[in-house]
Design a protein around this motif. Structure first.
Motif, short mmCIF file in Angstrom:
data_model
loop_
_atom_site.label_atom_id
_atom_site.label_comp_id
_atom_site.label_asym_id
_atom_site.label_seq_id
_atom_site.Cartn_x
_atom_site.Cartn_y
_atom_site.Cartn_z
N HIS A 22 -20.15 -75.22 -6.79
CA HIS A 22 -20.14 -74.66 -5.44
C HIS A 22 -21.52 -74.16 -5.02
O HIS A 22 -21.90 -74.28 -3.86
N THR A 23 -22.27 -73.62 -5.97
CA THR A 23 -23.60 -73.13 -5.63
C THR A 23 -24.55 -74.26 -5.27
O THR A 23 -25.57 -74.03 -4.63
N GLN A 24 -24.20 -75.48 -5.66
CA GLN A 24 -25.03 -76.65 -5.34
C GLN A 24 -24.49 -77.42 -4.13
O GLN A 24 -25.01 -78.49 -3.79
N GLY A 25 -23.43 -76.89 -3.50
CA GLY A 25 -22.86 -77.56 -2.34
C GLY A 25 -21.95 -78.72 -2.70
O GLY A 25 -21.66 -79.58 -1.87
N LEU A 26 -21.47 -78.72 -3.94
CA LEU A 26 -20.59 -79.78 -4.40
C LEU A 26 -19.14 -79.31 -4.33
O LEU A 26 -18.86 -78.14 -4.13
N GLN A 27 -18.21 -80.25 -4.54
CA GLN A 27 -16.80 -79.96 -4.40
C GLN A 27 -16.10 -80.05 -5.75
O GLN A 27 -16.58 -80.70 -6.68
N VAL A 28 -14.92 -79.42 -5.81
CA VAL A 28 -14.07 -79.58 -6.98
C VAL A 28 -13.74 -81.07 -7.09
O VAL A 28 -13.45 -81.72 -6.10
N GLY A 29 -13.83 -81.60 -8.25
CA GLY A 29 -13.63 -83.04 -8.45
C GLY A 29 -14.95 -83.74 -8.71
O GLY A 29 -14.99 -84.75 -9.41
N ASP A 30 -16.02 -83.21 -8.14
CA ASP A 30 -17.34 -83.79 -8.40
C ASP A 30 -17.73 -83.60 -9.86
O ASP A 30 -18.50 -84.39 -10.41
N ASP A 31 -17.15 -82.59 -10.52
CA ASP A 31 -17.43 -82.38 -11.94
C ASP A 31 -16.97 -83.58 -12.76
O ASP A 31 -17.66 -84.01 -13.68
N ALA A 32 -15.83 -84.16 -12.39
CA ALA A 32 -15.33 -85.33 -13.10
C ALA A 32 -16.30 -86.50 -12.95
O ALA A 32 -16.53 -87.26 -13.90
N VAL A 33 -16.89 -86.63 -11.78
CA VAL A 33 -17.88 -87.69 -11.54
C VAL A 33 -19.11 -87.46 -12.41
O VAL A 33 -19.64 -88.40 -13.01
N GLY A 80 -16.65 -98.47 -10.66
CA GLY A 80 -16.23 -97.67 -11.80
C GLY A 80 -15.44 -96.45 -11.40
O GLY A 80 -14.51 -96.03 -12.10
N LEU A 81 -15.80 -95.86 -10.28
CA LEU A 81 -15.09 -94.68 -9.78
C LEU A 81 -13.86 -95.06 -8.95
O LEU A 81 -13.03 -94.22 -8.64
N ASN A 82 -13.78 -96.34 -8.59
CA ASN A 82 -12.65 -96.87 -7.82
C ASN A 82 -12.44 -96.07 -6.53
O ASN A 82 -11.34 -95.65 -6.22
N LEU A 83 -13.53 -95.90 -5.78
CA LEU A 83 -13.46 -95.17 -4.52
C LEU A 83 -13.68 -96.12 -3.35
O LEU A 83 -14.47 -97.05 -3.45
N PRO A 84 -13.00 -95.86 -2.24
CA PRO A 84 -13.29 -96.65 -1.04
C PRO A 84 -14.71 -96.33 -0.56
O PRO A 84 -15.23 -95.24 -0.84
N PRO A 85 -15.34 -97.26 0.13
CA PRO A 85 -16.73 -97.08 0.54
C PRO A 85 -17.02 -95.76 1.27
O PRO A 85 -18.04 -95.13 1.01
N GLU A 86 -16.12 -95.32 2.16
CA GLU A 86 -16.38 -94.08 2.92
C GLU A 86 -16.45 -92.89 1.98
O GLU A 86 -17.34 -92.04 2.11
N GLN A 87 -15.50 -92.79 1.05
CA GLN A 87 -15.49 -91.68 0.10
C GLN A 87 -16.70 -91.75 -0.82
O GLN A 87 -17.31 -90.73 -1.15
N PHE A 88 -17.02 -92.95 -1.25
CA PHE A 88 -18.15 -93.13 -2.15
C PHE A 88 -19.45 -92.71 -1.48
O PHE A 88 -20.27 -92.01 -2.07
#
Length: 126
Positions: A16-27, A45-53
């Motif tokens: 959070h102090t870096q402006g990241l979200q929960v779940g970004d830790d898994a990445v 590898g992350l299997n994310l749609p382009p917008e989310q990626f």
């Protein structure tokens, strides 16, 4: 269950102090286990749609978590964790270790091992 969620939030304060979200830790943990990847390899590898990626890459880039290097052989841009990203990952890992100790210190050794084994089984389901 709420206690676990609160504890996880506390462990992820460095995100959070870096402006990241929960779940970004898994990445971050996933990226640490990879060698240098192209953006497309990372997206697949992350299997994310382009917008989310793209949103994820923008967040990580703004926080200076990623670094890149162009491959001299094929000219492809390869992505990897920056030194700041590795430090953030270590901080999160340290917080999770501390949380682990806090949650199991009141248990007997046998019960702590059993709890860790059960949690590992649950984790492996995902």
């Amino acid at each position: 269950m709420q206690l676990g969620a609160i504890a996880r939030q506390e462990a992820l304060v460095p995100l959070h102090t870096q402006g990241l979200q929960v779940g970004d830790d898994a990445v971050l943990f996933w990226l640490a286990d990879q060698s240098r990847l192209t953006l497309e390899e990372m997206r697949q590898g992350l299997n994310l749609p382009p917008e989310q990626f793209n949103a994820l890459i923008d967040r990580l880039d703004r926080a200076q978590i990623l670094d890149s290097q162009t491959d001299e052989a094929d000219g492809a841009l390869h992505i990897f964790l920056s030194a700041k990203g590795l430090e953030l990952l270590q901080s999160i890992h340290k917080n999770f270790k501390s949380l682990d100790v806090e949650l199991t210190n009141s248990l007997s050794t046998h019960k702590a091992k059993k709890l860790k084994k059960l949690l590992s089984k649950i984790n492996n389901l995902f």
